[in-house]
Design an enzyme around this catalytic site. Structure first.
Site, PDB file in Angstrom:
ATOM      1  N   THR A   1      20.375-102.206  40.544  1.00 54.24           N
ATOM      2  CA  THR A   1      21.601-102.306  40.853  1.00 54.24           C
ATOM      3  C   THR A   1      22.305-103.124  41.169  1.00 54.24           C
ATOM      4  OG1 THR A   1      22.102-100.327  41.812  1.00 54.24           O
ATOM      5  CG2 THR A   1      22.018-100.018  40.135  1.00 54.24           C
ATOM      6  N   THR A   2      22.201-102.957  42.734  1.00 52.38           N
ATOM      7  CA  THR A   2      22.476-104.758  43.422  1.00 52.38           C
ATOM      8  C   THR A   2      21.193-105.865  43.528  1.00 52.38           C
ATOM      9  OG1 THR A   2      22.465-102.628  45.437  1.00 52.38           O
ATOM     10  CG2 THR A   2      22.401-104.761  45.935  1.00 52.38           C
TER      11      THR A   2
ATOM     12  N   ASP B   1      23.995 -97.712  47.270  1.00 49.89           N
ATOM     13  CA  ASP B   1      24.026 -97.748  46.142  1.00 49.89           C
ATOM     14  C   ASP B   1      24.893 -98.684  45.551  1.00 49.89           C
ATOM     15  OD1 ASP B   1      22.627 -96.495  43.906  1.00 49.89           O
ATOM     16  OD2 ASP B   1      24.056 -95.628  43.099  1.00 49.89           O
TER      17      ASP B   1
ATOM     18  N   ASP C   1      17.881 -91.968  41.865  1.00 51.75           N
ATOM     19  CA  ASP C   1      17.367 -92.802  41.404  1.00 51.75           C
ATOM     20  C   ASP C   1      15.620 -92.916  41.398  1.00 51.75           C
ATOM     21  OD1 ASP C   1      19.727 -94.066  41.137  1.00 51.75           O
ATOM     22  OD2 ASP C   1      20.132 -95.065  43.385  1.00 51.75           O
TER      23      ASP C   1
END
Length: 533
Positions: A99-100, A66, A392
């Protein structure tokens, strides 16, 4: 008057350092690209995991892919790198996923910008080009989004596909259908709310990940007291945070001198009487279940058992806050005014077994949205990562219920946006068009990295996707299929993403890249010295 080259140095306090112009820009680019490269290998369904080891006393180990968790755990000194860490945190707070992607996209934009700066194109020209390109990409993203909210069956199918896509890059990928069902059922119970406090996640080592289940109710990880009823129907619950050991003299260092043992017995009797009065006040609220955050000692537990009241002690604060929320009660500390105390209510309280542990199950709660997801797994590391993955998915689904637009995944949206930006660049005169072409190249890097992480031929697959989108922009559903190792039909494969995730990632990455591009001076101020040092 000629200003000396070290003029700023002479003005700044001793110990401060300054980097100007090219050096400052280079330091910013290098820091931001290093952070992007750190998480780049975790992107996509075949992304790799990172092991994060704490250097504190416990030497705790976290295994995760994550992006937000990785960047939160890494201490960075470079100011530009901190900007990317912040946008990753914001993406996590706002939509929960992507998020990545947001960090990688910002890093690729800066990589392209560095090449343009080296060609002597001014940063402001690059920023102007990036802004126009981002606007065109955003407009295209809104055009290609689909909305099935009017049709409940299709909307549920969209939510399931989004959950599967989100979980594909996580540890739960092997059981993604099972967990997608759990997540969608839990989120649809919220009836459009984005407050995930009603969904409790309990982690219990043992069994396999597939043994995880959704329970319609609230589960408290505690045991019922000795000699008390094990099942209560039509429960009236008093949730409290109060000390139940006031039957002891608690003044530190107190000494009581008595001239006979009968006086000691009198003191003990007085303390017990005081405790008895407190318990009678609690029972007078007309309750049959008492949940306390603090310990309940033997004597009050005995009094509650005699009164037929179930007493649950040492429920942690997070537990009683959520219990008060789902049962519709309030946390109470004083018991002199029963009329103003709001009791919680539920249909049945009973003991249940999960693995080898006894727990207390509250069903038919006042807040119907309440539910509990029980995660099972081989170890704490697996359970922690499973919880992050599920969280998530829950965040993305709760946001999608509010903004129900969906788009295809697998790099499809990026190829669509890149095609539109390329068209705009071809029609735009001047150096701005170079910045727009760079923006399109950065967007195409997302499917390229997804392919690279899966060990596929990225150049071949991305060029095939580009040709497919150019041939039929409106009708093409071509994206990366990492299972077959080629170009796949995203609609048939059911690879969907939430519009809100992609939209937030595009805007955040562009703004972060723009902010870092503007930098031409980095001043590190020395800390103020204390007097007399």
């Amino acid at each position: 008057m000629a200003i000396p080259s070290n003029f700023t140095q002479s003005v700044l306090q001793q110990g401060a350092t300054e980097e100007k112009g090219e050096n400052a820009r280079l330091a910013s680019f290098v820091g931001a690209m290093a952070i992007a490269d750190l998480v780049k290998s975790t992107l996509g369904p075949k992304g790799m995991d990172k092991i994060l080891q704490s250097l504190s006393r416990g030497r705790e180990v976290t295994v995760t892919n994550d992006g937000a968790t990785i960047l939160k755990s890494v201490y960075v000194d470079n100011p530009a790198a901190k900007v990317l860490v912040d946008i990753s945190k914001t993406q996590d707070d706002e939509v929960g996923d992507g998020t990545t992607s947001v960090v990688v996209l910002a890093g690729e934009l800066l990589r392209e910008a560095e090449l343009l700066v080296n060609q002597k194109i001014h940063p402001m020209v690059i920023i102007a080009g990036f802004r126009e390109a981002a606007e065109a990409a955003r407009a295209r993203l809104q055009e290609i989004a689909r909305d099935n909210k009017a049709d409940a069956a299709k909307f549920r199918e969209d939510l399931l596909n989004i959950a599967k896509t989100t979980l594909s890059s996580k540890i739960l990928t092997q059981e993604k259908s099972h967990f997608a069902e759990l997540a969608v059922d839990a989120v649809l119970r919220l009836k459009g709310s984005t407050n995930l406090d009603s969904i409790q996640i309990i982690k219990k080592p043992g069994g396999t990940i597939k043994d995880s289940f959704l329970d319609e109710g609230f589960i408290l990880d505690k045991k019922i007291g000795v000699g008390q009823p094990k099942r209560i129907e039509n429960a009236k619950i008093l949730v409290a945070n109060t000390a139940m050991d006031t039957d002891k003299v608690k003044i530190y260092g107190a000494r009581v001198r008595v001239d006979s043992m009968t006086k000691v017995a009198d003191i003990e009797a007085a303390e017990k009487e005081k405790m008895r009065e407190k318990c009678e006040k609690i029972v007078a609220h007309g309750i049959n279940c008492f949940v306390n955050r603090q310990l309940i000692y033997n004597f009050p537990e005995q009094l509650f058992a005699d009164a037929g009241v179930m007493a649950i002690e040492h429920a942690d604060f997070d537990g009683i806050e959520r219990l008060a929320l789902v049962t519709g009660g309030e946390i109470t500390s004083t018991f002199d005014d029963p009329a103003n105390v709001k009791l919680g209510q539920c249909a049945v309280i009973e003991e249940m077994m999960i693995g080898e542990d006894r727990m207390i199950h509250f069903s038919g709660c006042a807040l119907n949205e309440a539910c509990t997801i029980v995660l099972r797994g081989a170890s704490h590391h697996v359970l922690d990562e499973a919880e992050r993955s599920l969280h998530d998915a829950l965040c993305v689904l709760s946001q999608t219920v509010q903004d129900s637009r969906v788009i295809y995944g697998g790099g499809w949206a990026e190829m669509q946006m890149a095609h539109v930006v390329d068209d705009l660049a071809a029609r735009t005169p001047g150096k701005k068009s170079l910045a727009m072409q760079a923006f399109a190249r950065a967007l195409r890097q997302i499917p390229t990295i997804i392919c690279d992480n899966a060990g596929l031929d990225s150049a071949e697959i991305v060029s095939q996707m580009r040709a497919a989108h150019a041939a039929d922009l409106a009708g093409s559903t071509a994206g990366v299929d990492v299972v077959t190792g080629g170009v796949g039909d995203m609609q048939q494969l059911g690879i969907f993403e939430a519009f809100k995730v992609k939209h937030a990632a595009l805007l955040s990455a562009t703004e972060a890249a723009e902010m870092i591009l503007r930098v031409d001076d980095i001043i590190r101020a020395a800390p103020r010295q204390r007097e007399g040092m």
